[in-house]
Design a protein around this motif. Structure first.
Motif, PDB file in Angstrom:
ATOM      1  N   SER A  12       0.873  -1.170   0.000  1.00  0.00           N
ATOM      2  CA  SER A  12       0.000   0.000   0.000  1.00  0.00           C
ATOM      3  C   SER A  12       0.913   1.223   0.000  1.00  0.00           C
ATOM      4  O   SER A  12       2.123   1.088  -0.123  1.00  0.00           O
ATOM      5  N   GLY A  13       0.318   2.392   0.144  1.00  0.00           N
ATOM      6  CA  GLY A  13       1.132   3.596   0.308  1.00  0.00           C
ATOM      7  C   GLY A  13       1.071   4.582  -0.842  1.00  0.00           C
ATOM      8  O   GLY A  13       1.522   5.723  -0.697  1.00  0.00           O
ATOM      9  N   SER A  14       0.513   4.174  -1.988  1.00  0.00           N
ATOM     10  CA  SER A  14       0.548   5.094  -3.131  1.00  0.00           C
ATOM     11  C   SER A  14      -0.318   6.323  -2.875  1.00  0.00           C
ATOM     12  O   SER A  14       0.070   7.440  -3.202  1.00  0.00           O
ATOM     13  N   VAL A  15      -1.479   6.117  -2.268  1.00  0.00           N
ATOM     14  CA  VAL A  15      -2.379   7.250  -2.015  1.00  0.00           C
ATOM     15  C   VAL A  15      -1.741   8.172  -0.977  1.00  0.00           C
ATOM     16  O   VAL A  15      -1.609   9.386  -1.189  1.00  0.00           O
ATOM     17  N   ALA A  16      -1.289   7.582   0.137  1.00  0.00           N
ATOM     18  CA  ALA A  16      -0.706   8.390   1.215  1.00  0.00           C
ATOM     19  C   ALA A  16       0.473   9.217   0.703  1.00  0.00           C
ATOM     20  O   ALA A  16       0.596  10.407   1.023  1.00  0.00           O
ATOM     21  N   LEU A  17       1.329   8.612  -0.131  1.00  0.00           N
ATOM     22  CA  LEU A  17       2.527   9.327  -0.582  1.00  0.00           C
ATOM     23  C   LEU A  17       2.234  10.353  -1.673  1.00  0.00           C
ATOM     24  O   LEU A  17       3.051  11.241  -1.925  1.00  0.00           O
ATOM     25  N   GLY A  18       1.082  10.232  -2.321  1.00  0.00           N
ATOM     26  CA  GLY A  18       0.777  11.161  -3.409  1.00  0.00           C
ATOM     27  C   GLY A  18      -0.042  12.365  -2.990  1.00  0.00           C
ATOM     28  O   GLY A  18      -0.148  13.345  -3.736  1.00  0.00           O
ATOM     29  N   LEU A  19      -0.623  12.320  -1.798  1.00  0.00           N
ATOM     30  CA  LEU A  19      -1.553  13.378  -1.378  1.00  0.00           C
ATOM     31  C   LEU A  19      -0.923  14.777  -1.382  1.00  0.00           C
ATOM     32  O   LEU A  19      -1.507  15.735  -1.876  1.00  0.00           O
ATOM     33  N   ARG A  20       0.300  14.847  -0.851  1.00  0.00           N
ATOM     34  CA  ARG A  20       0.954  16.159  -0.732  1.00  0.00           C
ATOM     35  C   ARG A  20       1.179  16.791  -2.110  1.00  0.00           C
ATOM     36  O   ARG A  20       1.038  17.984  -2.284  1.00  0.00           O
ATOM     37  N   ILE A  21       1.503  15.923  -3.075  1.00  0.00           N
ATOM     38  CA  ILE A  21       1.820  16.418  -4.426  1.00  0.00           C
ATOM     39  C   ILE A  21       0.606  17.116  -5.044  1.00  0.00           C
ATOM     40  O   ILE A  21       0.741  18.095  -5.767  1.00  0.00           O
TER      41      ILE A  21
END
Ligand code: GLU
Length: 382
Positions: A51-60
């Protein structure tokens, strides 16, 4: 040469992304991939479901976990996935191995042809010594066509590759008999039947038991396919080996002693219901005896829009799920057959057919060991 063991590891977002900064947690990745390198050097294949794609992309895209709606999350996944894979790639190189991205959708599991095609690709990667990193393709999936959680996605991957073990790394150290925050909560170290714990985790606030329900569903799928599931805290050195060698606390969910064949396991382990049938009690009893198809005249009612080759959930007239099986007809054809019981199938459909809705070898009886699905709201609409 002994056959390599396939070990599937599911990693939750909270381990991969810093909660406040929403950036990759390199320290965790280093501990994880160092251990992956150890397992690989011992002759195992490791497949990650990350997992992690959503969490890591939010800031962008200028969003937070609280502010993001569905389309924000889809966009965030598109931004976060390269970031996540780049982090894995860099750290993987430190430990001397290559990684590959495998983005899947619900249909890649539910459609048997696509399931086999995906399996071939994953096997080819393993053959080349490359570690596949699987995630759901959140960018293109909408609510109706998504798996939704990576626990069950990982279980399907474990089934797909014939894994020996599925390790679910999470924020808690395993399964408790109730919310772990409640006084007197008992840790459960070994489970043979997940059903009683489903009741205990269902309907609770997600805090504390967060996501335990999908983990148990995943474990149940894995059991059927002969896979041992482990639920363990991820925040430690050697997070995988210490689970496998029993040197730290984890919940172990045992595989069924007589696992289903690959075909039966594919039929029984569903992520979504395409349609359902209701049969009478006498038919249910006869099906339990084994080696009997479901015939056109057995059907009391049916539900859903499905096509030939979709898996149907079969209920008795009390609403208990008894079997799952592959339909030989579309829902449209089946409705025509059911509504005109006295007309020959051939005449109604315009081609030669025996009128067997589910053939015996495409039917899997669900005994008590399998988690049953609730019948659709209106138990069949004829
Ligand atoms: N696919 C989602 C992501 O990459 C995670 C789903 C889950 O954690 O269950 O963010």
């Amino acid at each position: 040469m002994t056959k390599k063991r396939n070990i599937v590891v599911k990693i939750g977002s909270a381990l991969l992304a810093n909660q406040e900064l929403l950036t990759p947690r390199y320290g965790f990745l280093q501990r994880l991939l160092e251990d992956v390198a150890v397992l690989r050097s011992q002759g195992n294949n490791v497949i990650l479901c990350s997992s992690g794609s959503v969490a890591l992309g939010l800031r962008i895209i200028g969003e937070t976990p609280e502010s993001a709606g569905i389309s924000d999350k889809q966009a965030a996944a598109a931004c976060g996935m390269p970031l996540l894979l780049n982090a894995y790639k860099q750290v993987g190189h430190e430990f001397g191995f290559e990684i590959a991205q495998v983005l899947l959708t619900l249909g890649d599991f539910e459609d048997h042809r696509r399931f086999l095609n995906t399996r071939n690709t994953v096997h080819r990667l393993l053959q080349a010594g490359v570690m596949p990193i699987v995630n759901e393709n959140d960018t293109i999936t909408t609510e109706e066509i998504r798996v939704g959680d990576n626990d069950r996605l990982a279980a399907k991957v474990a089934q797909m590759v014939g894994a020996s073990d599925l390790i679910i790394l999470t924020g808690v150290d395993g399964l408790y008999d109730r919310n772990p925050d409640e006084p007197g909560a008992q840790f459960i170290s070994e489970v043979t039947d997940v059903a009683p714990y489903m009741e205990a985790t269902r309907g609770k606030s997600t805090l504390g038991t967060g996501g335990m329900e999908t983990k148990l569903q995943a474990a149940n799928m894995a059991q059927e396919a002969g896979v041992t599931t482990w639920i363990a805290q991820g925040e430690t050195d050697r997070p995988l080996s210490t689970v496998l060698d029993g040197s730290r606390r984890a919940t172990k969910i045992l595989p069924h002693p007589n696992p289903l064949s690959g075909w039966d396991s594919w039929i029984a382990n569903r992520l979504q219901m395409a349609g359902s049938l209701v049969v009478g009690e006498d038919v249910a009893d006869a099906l339990a005896e084994g080696d009997r198809p479901i015939r056109r005249e057995d059907i009391l009612s049916l539900d859903g829009d499905f096509t030939r080759g979709d898996v149907l959930h079969v209920y008795d007239n009390k609403g208990t799920e008894i079997a799952r099986g592959l339909s030989d007809f579309t829902s449209e054809e089946l409705r025509v057959l059911a509504n005109n019981p006295d007309t020959a199938a051939e005449q109604l459909l315009g081609y030669k057919t025996r009128g067997n809705v589910v053939r015996a070898n495409n039917l899997v009886m669900l005994d008590t060991r399998h988690l049953l699905w609730d019948a659709p709201e209106a138990l069949g609409d004829g």
